[in-house]
Every structure is written in C-alpha cells, then in structure tokens.
Design a protein around this motif. Structure first.
Motif, short mmCIF file in Angstrom:
data_model
loop_
_atom_site.label_atom_id
_atom_site.label_comp_id
_atom_site.label_asym_id
_atom_site.label_seq_id
_atom_site.Cartn_x
_atom_site.Cartn_y
_atom_site.Cartn_z
N ASN A 101 41.52 62.59 68.56
CA ASN A 101 42.65 62.19 67.60
C ASN A 101 43.72 61.67 67.82
O ASN A 101 44.48 61.69 66.57
N VAL A 102 44.10 61.68 68.54
CA VAL A 102 45.55 60.90 68.94
C VAL A 102 45.09 59.16 68.61
O VAL A 102 46.37 59.26 68.65
N LEU A 103 44.29 58.63 68.69
CA LEU A 103 43.88 57.84 68.26
C LEU A 103 44.37 57.62 66.05
O LEU A 103 44.04 56.53 65.94
N GLY A 104 44.32 58.73 65.85
CA GLY A 104 44.87 59.00 64.30
C GLY A 104 45.96 59.08 63.89
O GLY A 104 46.55 58.82 62.83
N PHE A 105 45.76 60.65 64.28
CA PHE A 105 46.89 61.66 64.13
C PHE A 105 48.84 60.46 63.86
O PHE A 105 48.63 60.94 63.16
N PRO A 106 48.92 60.49 65.09
CA PRO A 106 50.03 60.20 65.04
C PRO A 106 50.49 58.91 64.24
O PRO A 106 51.91 59.08 63.90
N PHE A 107 50.20 58.34 63.90
CA PHE A 107 50.56 56.61 62.76
C PHE A 107 49.79 57.32 61.94
O PHE A 107 49.87 56.16 60.79
N ILE A 108 48.73 58.02 61.83
CA ILE A 108 48.51 58.60 60.02
C ILE A 108 50.14 59.09 59.41
O ILE A 108 50.07 59.32 58.30
N PRO A 162 38.51 51.75 69.43
CA PRO A 162 40.15 51.89 70.62
C PRO A 162 40.51 52.98 71.07
O PRO A 162 40.54 53.67 71.73
N THR A 163 40.85 52.72 72.02
CA THR A 163 41.22 52.93 73.42
C THR A 163 42.57 53.87 72.96
O THR A 163 43.20 52.87 72.59
N PRO A 164 42.68 55.38 73.85
CA PRO A 164 44.33 55.98 73.00
C PRO A 164 45.92 55.08 73.52
O PRO A 164 46.21 55.23 73.03
N VAL A 165 45.32 54.58 75.06
CA VAL A 165 46.48 53.93 75.49
C VAL A 165 46.97 52.50 74.69
O VAL A 165 47.63 51.49 75.45
N ASP A 166 45.94 51.79 73.88
CA ASP A 166 45.58 50.97 73.06
C ASP A 166 47.10 50.63 72.25
O ASP A 166 47.34 51.12 71.20
N ILE A 167 48.35 50.08 72.15
CA ILE A 167 49.63 49.75 71.75
C ILE A 167 49.40 49.14 70.48
O ILE A 167 50.31 49.68 68.99
N ARG A 172 49.38 48.89 63.86
CA ARG A 172 47.27 48.95 63.06
C ARG A 172 46.99 50.41 61.79
O ARG A 172 47.70 49.55 60.32
N VAL A 173 47.48 50.86 62.33
CA VAL A 173 47.00 52.23 62.00
C VAL A 173 47.92 52.35 60.78
O VAL A 173 47.95 52.68 59.72
N SER A 174 49.40 52.74 61.31
CA SER A 174 50.66 53.33 60.32
C SER A 174 50.80 51.67 59.24
O SER A 174 51.13 52.94 57.99
N SER A 175 49.93 51.29 59.94
CA SER A 175 50.37 49.77 58.42
C SER A 175 49.50 50.47 57.30
O SER A 175 49.87 49.94 55.93
N ALA A 176 48.27 50.35 58.14
CA ALA A 176 47.40 50.37 57.21
C ALA A 176 47.95 51.84 56.24
O ALA A 176 47.28 51.46 54.66
N VAL A 177 48.33 52.96 56.68
CA VAL A 177 48.16 54.12 55.74
C VAL A 177 49.13 53.89 54.56
O VAL A 177 48.99 54.31 53.88
N ALA A 178 50.79 53.09 55.54
CA ALA A 178 51.52 52.89 54.65
C ALA A 178 51.13 52.22 53.60
O ALA A 178 51.35 52.42 51.52
N GLN A 179 50.42 51.33 53.73
CA GLN A 179 50.01 50.72 52.65
C GLN A 179 48.89 50.69 51.33
O GLN A 179 48.89 50.68 50.23
#
Length: 206
Positions: A101-108, A162-167, A172-179
C-alpha cells in the motif's frame, strides 16, 4: 468472493450486510470449485491456502496476488513450478511484484491534501491506479536497479508494478490524484502550481 466458510453465495445463511453485497447466485461452494478456470486469484487471508493443484486448474496466464505476509497463500516458487505462465505478485519485497500500500496511500493523500479535497472519490483512486500502470511501462531508473541489485527491469511477468523505492511515484501519483480531484469537483483549491513534486523537499517547500 470467499471467506473462511467458502464461497459467499445467495443461499448462505448468516451473511452480514457487507458480505451480502458480494453474494452471487452460484452452485460453487469451495475454493476448489471457484478456482477452476479462474483468471485471477487475490489472496488476503492466510498462508498456504492455495495449492499447486489448484493453480494448475486456472485459466491460461493466471494472475495470482498472494498478499498475506510474511507467508503468502502460495509460495511463488511453488506457483511457478505448477504454472510457468503464472503472473505472480506477493506482499513481500524479496519477490518480484511487491503489492504494497506504500505505492498508493502516501501519494493519494498528498494529492488530496494539496488541493484540499473534500473526500477521496473513485475518480481519484482510479487516477492513482492508472498512474501506477503507466509508470510500470516506462524505463526503470538506475537507482531502482541499484536498490534491487538488478541490471535490467522492464514490464513483464517479473515486473508488473513499480517498486516502492521508485521516487517517480511521488510526482506521478500525487499529480494524477490532484488533477482527478479538480476534474471531479471535490477540490477546494486549484491544481498546485508547485507540482509535479520531484523530492521530499518539494512537499515541505524547502
């Protein structure tokens, strides 16, 4: 869908309101019934639940997400031996395709907070999913290869997410969610002028 008692079906007694939403009119009663010719297995239950024989019964190119930690519903080596065509993911970092879930929740949450979204809706969740999907098809940065001691990683059975260490996840995720929040009308602020976020310093403005 199954729980510890088997398939959640419409003839079963004692189903609560949450499970009732997923009840189906079917003659299937067990995992062994349900796995026959199944395309996908998603396990969020306990270790050793899925057998090699059951994997052999699945449809071509079966997708198995065995997410229980630390011991998944089936060990990846066992699944691959039973079905060389399997597309396998687990919740562990020592196997390919870690579903975490670290792939999603911090950036969402980052995207939602930066536009002061009133809620996190389906459009925002789907935007995060599509951002992950698109990123998985792009060349993998050298720092990610170094972290996993790999010389090459590219989209395929051993790299579907993607892997959890991918900066790049931060941008990408933050921008997509904000938009998506802006587009779906739940944002109280416009798309952030300081996006895309490239590092943790961008988050805190330092």
């Amino acid at each position: 869908m199954l729980d510890r008692r088997g398939v959640i079906h419409t003839d079963r007694e004692g189903i609560n309101e949450y499970k009732a939403e997923f009840a189906r009119d079917t003659d299937m009663r067990t995992l062994d019934d349900a796995i026959d010719a199944a395309d996908v297995f998603i396990g969020l239950s306990g270790p050793g639940l899925l057998s090699a024989d059951q994997v052999k019964k699945m449809a071509p190119d079966p997708v198995i997400f065995a997410c229980t930690n630390p011991d998944p519903e089936i060990h990846p080596d066992v699944a691959r031996e039973a079905r060389p065509d399997v597309i396998m993911a687990t919740g562990r970092s020592d196997f390919p395709n870690q579903v975490n879930n670290v792939l999603g929740f911090p950036f969402i949450f980052r995207g939602a907070l930066d536009v002061r979204a009133t809620r996190i809706n389906e459009e925002m969740k789907l935007a995060a999913v599509h951002a992950l999907k698109d990123l998985a098809r792009e060349p993998v940065p050298q720092e990610v290869l170094n972290a996993y001691e790999r010389t090459e990683m590219s989209f395929g059975r051993e790299y579907i997410i993607p892997t959890p260490v991918d900066i790049r996840l931060l941008a990408r995720v933050s921008s997509a969610v904000a938009q998506a929040a802006v587009d779906s009308g739940v944002a109280r602020k416009p798309f952030p002028a300081h996006y895309p976020l490239e590092s943790i310093n961008d988050v805190y403005g330092s």
